[in-house]
Enzyme design. Structure first.
Site, PDB file in Angstrom:
ATOM      1  N   CYS A 116       0.819  -1.210   0.000  1.00 33.34           N
ATOM      2  CA  CYS A 116       0.000   0.000   0.000  1.00 33.34           C
ATOM      3  C   CYS A 116       0.854   1.262   0.000  1.00 33.34           C
ATOM      4  O   CYS A 116       0.712   2.120  -0.848  1.00 33.34           O
ATOM      5  CB  CYS A 116      -0.931   0.014   1.194  1.00 33.34           C
ATOM      6  SG  CYS A 116      -2.163  -1.271   1.065  1.00 33.34           S
ATOM      7  N   HIS A 117       1.739   1.376   0.979  1.00 29.40           N
ATOM      8  CA  HIS A 117       2.527   2.597   1.071  1.00 29.40           C
ATOM      9  C   HIS A 117       4.015   2.310   1.158  1.00 29.40           C
ATOM     10  O   HIS A 117       4.790   3.133   1.607  1.00 29.40           O
ATOM     11  CB  HIS A 117       2.060   3.439   2.262  1.00 29.40           C
ATOM     12  CG  HIS A 117       0.598   3.768   2.190  1.00 29.40           C
ATOM     13  ND1 HIS A 117      -0.354   3.035   2.843  1.00 29.40           N
ATOM     14  CD2 HIS A 117      -0.069   4.706   1.494  1.00 29.40           C
ATOM     15  CE1 HIS A 117      -1.546   3.521   2.562  1.00 29.40           C
ATOM     16  NE2 HIS A 117      -1.411   4.524   1.753  1.00 29.40           N
ATOM     17  N   GLY A 118       4.400   1.106   0.788  1.00 27.98           N
ATOM     18  CA  GLY A 118       5.805   0.806   0.610  1.00 27.98           C
ATOM     19  C   GLY A 118       6.620   0.537   1.868  1.00 27.98           C
ATOM     20  O   GLY A 118       7.835   0.683   1.845  1.00 27.98           O
TER      21      GLY A 118
END
Lengths: 152, 688
Positions: A116-118
């Site tokens: 999702c956000h790394g």
């Protein structure tokens, strides 16, 4: 004042998990024998995915040798596994950033990668890179025998 | 709403009521005699547009709630049944889903208008703050509404957004558990979101009443930003503002109908046509477009708590706008610097929106940080500073003066309209040329069902059904299609008798009978296509650990990034065929051996167009595998084309009706808008 608070309380706390949900969240037992070295399984407990990883020697070494000073949320590997069961990592597979499910065996740290956000976690489930503030949570569990654990 | 009215109805019955409840006087003074500035431009019609959208959303929402089931196991299916089986259900659902986007589009125009013309300044601070409250309520309502279809994006959007609250120190976790009603997002969450999604629009309506009340106390702002002083400055609300609003609304409806009838899925996410699965996170979670700028702000800050605080601050800061911008001149028309910064701010917001839709890596993160700083700098540095250093141009003495001087500006206005038309034309022309294909982007194909007059090719549907039956159905279910659908208008064109005969070939499990046993019987038209496996676990076990997905919605649940600027062109060309292009490409993209240097895991097959290239499905179609009665070539390309057409129909069974009704609605709306325009011209003839 007390009356008002007492009236409001049921109206608020009704939103908390109900009795059936709590009952369904009772501890579960998981047999570890089918998990080969280097593999992992995902089980659900209380609606949360739990990763149980059978770590390789390389993964254990990496987890133990990572200098604590380089960690965002410093925690020794020994505090995240049960003594004498170094090869078993049990973590809740929910990214501590915003709750996505990280993918096992991905990322640069031989651990988990959240799409999702790394955020990237290492082979001990500790946050190494990305926006997540904390390590993957370790659920309460105990070894019932050498090949069986109880989660919860 | 501006004091007691001197209006007296002449009808005795109305008089009787008026003496006891002066409601007609209230309506008359608020919406008939109410003086509005004569120089309002069309940006002011968005107030009326928003009122209409709120009414429409409540109306369609209440109707949809009559057919919807708020349960984690049934919600997704109930939405599909609304679209497929309820009379005009597809229309109501599209109106409601696209309506949310239109509502936000209109509210953003309305807010930027207020920002440009200084509508938040003394004495309209409370009016502005009420507006910000409405906006916040809209965001909450929109978010909870997006959760209700219970697709993958619904579920994971809910997970990400509710987890924002876990950033609160100490009590965060308990608050999140309280919101969920469980240990994760689940059925209790869906239930309460449905309840609140039904409630909040009425709360919004209540705050809108306050908003309008405050508006009618302070009076409307206007492009000149000077208060109305004399009779000459104003015109009565009816007929002047009413007819102008009607024209604005009818133009907006044309824009809205473009989405409802021709591109209902343009603003949605393909992943939301996959039922919610708590075990799999979509690769790329994006909120609806109207939250994207705030999502970009959230992600650009590396600390979780700070990110959440920044995101909420970005909205709350609007409440303080009346005091941050202390310049005495209201309208940016007379503020040369503020005007430029306003447009820079608009660009910053649009760019933040774009970044919010991109993956959080590399250059996007850095750009996001810079733009976040710009966003806050506009409110905290630029506006307070401008109020001190800027020398505004002189404002007109009165609204009447402004109207007189404006007749000169007509040429410029006409020129800008011409420019806009040329740009739109350019975009349209550009869209036909820039169809350059990258290597693993599915090639664009010609589909009979694309475009505003698209129809299904009956022969192709019938051949596709045969391919599904003889090949795909061995592993893939088709859960949302009943045999009766084969005889539906706009479908493969079978008669009811043919559909019944087709059904009778299948064995359907029924029961229990009087002995308490399950039994097999021949299929009936009302039965659904039986799945190849009794349950998901069996399907997974027989297919190497991963269950083959249901195909009913496949052509809407898959797609690929079109990228900028392609997605802008797609709006004009009504391009909606990512799904069919992708499905057809997958079926033809198998290669015997991966290219040199590429290794794929054991048990997977190389597919050129599959993301990651390693697909679990073996090559399903081979030349000559299915024989067609109508002499069509027995090639993989033909099979892929036909079965994709068939699957497009299973995903969108009312496509033909949708496009047909769309054409009628467009003809009506365009005529209506013309009539409104000429009526407006006539009414305003003596006011200019």
């Amino acid at each position: 004042m007390v009356g008002a608070a007492a009236t409001v309380w049921p109206l608020v706390t009704q939103m908390n998990p109900d009795a059936a949900t709590i009952a369904a969240g009772a501890p579960i037992e998981v047999d570890l024998t089918p998990i080969a070295e280097g593999q992992d399984i995902k089980v659900f407990w209380r609606g949360k995915p739990i990763y149980i990883s059978h770590r390789t020697k390389k993964q254990i070494d990496e987890a133990q040798q990572a200098p604590l000073s380089s960690l965002k949320d410093p925690e020794a590997d020994s505090a995240r596994v049960k003594a004498g069961h170094d090869q078993w990592l049990v973590v809740i597979g929910i990214c501590t950033h915003l709750g996505c499910i990280p993918i096992a065996h991905e990322g640069n740290y031989d651990g988990f990668f959240c799409p999702c956000h790394g955020s990237q976690y290492d082979s001990s489930g500790r946050i190494r890179q990305g926006p997540a503030p904390a390590n993957l949570e370790v659920p309460p569990y105990t070894f019932v025998s050498d090949t069986k654990i109880q989660i919860g | 709403m501006s004091g007691p009215s001197d209006y007296q109805p002449s009808n005795p019955a109305l008089k009787w009521i008026e003496r006891r409840l002066p409601i007609f006087g209230l309506v008359h003074s608020s919406f008939v005699a109410y003086p509005t500035p004569r120089n309002l431009n069309y940006w002011w019609t968005f107030g009326a547009i928003l009122s209409m959208m709120l009414a429409l959303q409540i109306l369609t929402g209440v109707i949809l709630a009559m057919h919807y089931t708020p349960h984690a196991d049934l919600a997704f299916k109930s939405v599909e049944l609304i679209v497929r089986d309820v009379n005009y259900g597809w229309l109501l659902r599209n109106m409601h889903a696209c309506g949310a986007s239109m509502f936000f589009f209109a509210v953003y125009v309305h807010m930027f208008r207020g920002l440009y013309y200084g509508s938040y300044k003394e004495p309209r601070e409370v009016l502005w703050i009420l507006g910000v409250i409405i906006y916040l309520l809209m965001m909450a309502t929109g978010f909870m509404g997006y959760v209700l279809p219970w697709g993958q994006m619904s579920f994971w959007g809910a997970t990400v957004i509710t987890n924002l609250f876990s950033a609160i120190p100490y009590v965060g976790k308990s608050i999140v558990t309280l919101l969920w009603g469980g240990y994760s997002v689940g059925n209790p969450t869906l239930n309460r979101f449905f309840s609140l999604h039904y409630l909040l629009p009425f709360v919004i309506a209540g705050v809108v009443v306050l908003h309008v009340w405050a508006l009618h106390v302070a009076g409307q702002n206007n492009p000149a930003g000077v208060e109305a002083k004399t009779e000459k400055d104003t015109v009565p609300f009816t007929p002047y503002a009413t007819i102008k609003d009607m024209f604005g609304v009818s133009c907006f409806l044309i824009f809205y109908a473009w989405f409802i009838f021709y591109m209902p899925n343009y603003l949605g996410d393909a992943d939301n046509y996959i039922p919610a699965n708590p075990g799999v996170t979509p690769a790329h979670i994006v909120p609806e477009w109207y939250y994207l700028p705030f999502y970009a702000i959230l992600r650009s800050i590396p600390n979780k708590l700070a990110g959440v605080v920044a995101m909420f601050s970005a909205i709350i800061i609007l409440c303080f706008l009346p005091w941050l911008d202390s310049a005495r001149t209201r309208s940016s028309k007379y503020r040369p610097l503020a005007k430029q910064f306003f447009w820079i701010f608009v660009v910053v917001c649009v760019l933040l929106g774009y970044l919010g839709s991109q993956p959080p890596e590399g250059i996007y993160v850095i750009a996001g940080r810079i733009l976040t700083v710009c966003y806050f700098a506009y409110f905290l540095i630029v506006l307070p500073l401008l109020a001190r250093i800027e020398t505004p141009r002189p404002v007109p003495n009165s609204i009447a003066d402004d109207v007189l001087s404006r007749s000169r500006g007509k040429v410029a206005a006409a020129a800008s309209v011409v420019l806009a038309v040329v740009m739109a034309g350019g975009l349209l022309a550009g869209s036909t040329q820039s169809a350059k294909a990258e290597d693993d982007t599915p090639p664009a194909q010609k589909w009979s069902f694309s475009g505003p007059f698209g129809k299904y090719d009956r022969g192709s549907l019938q051949r596709g059904l045969k391919v599904y039956k003889e090949v795909c159905s061995a592993c893939h279910s088709l859960n949302y299609i009943a045999f009766r659908n084969l005889a539906d208008p706009g479908g493969p064109g079978y008669s009811e008798a043919q559909a019944a005969a087709f059904a009778a070939d299948y064995k359907i499990k029924d029961g229990p009978n009087d002995q308490g046993e399950m039994f097999d019987r021949p299929g009936r038209p009302a039965d659904y296509f039986p799945p190849p496996f009794p349950n998901e676990q069996a399907a997974a076990a027989a297919n190497g650990g991963k269950a083959p997905p249901d195909l009913s919605l496949m052509t809407k649940a898959r797609g690929y990034e079109r990228g900028f600027p392609q997605f802008v062109f797609d709006f004009f060309t009504q391009f909606q065929e990512q799904g069919p292009n992708y499905v057809s490409a997958i079926l033809q993209g198998f290669e015997d051996k991966p290219p040199a240097g590429v290794t794929i895991p054991e048990g997977t097959y190389y597919n050129k167009y599959y993301p990651g290239h390693a697909i679990k499905m073996p090559k399903p179609l081979n030349d000559g595998q299915v024989t067609f009665d109508d002499g069509s070539p027995a090639t993989v390309a033909q099979y892929a084309h036909d079965v994709t057409t068939f699957l497009m129909w299973t995903a969108e069974p009312h496509l033909e009706e949708r496009k047909r009704v769309g054409l009628q609605v467009f003809v009506f709306l365009i005529i209506f808008a013309f009539l409104m325009y000429f009526t407006k011209k006539k009414v305003w003839a003596d006011a200019h």
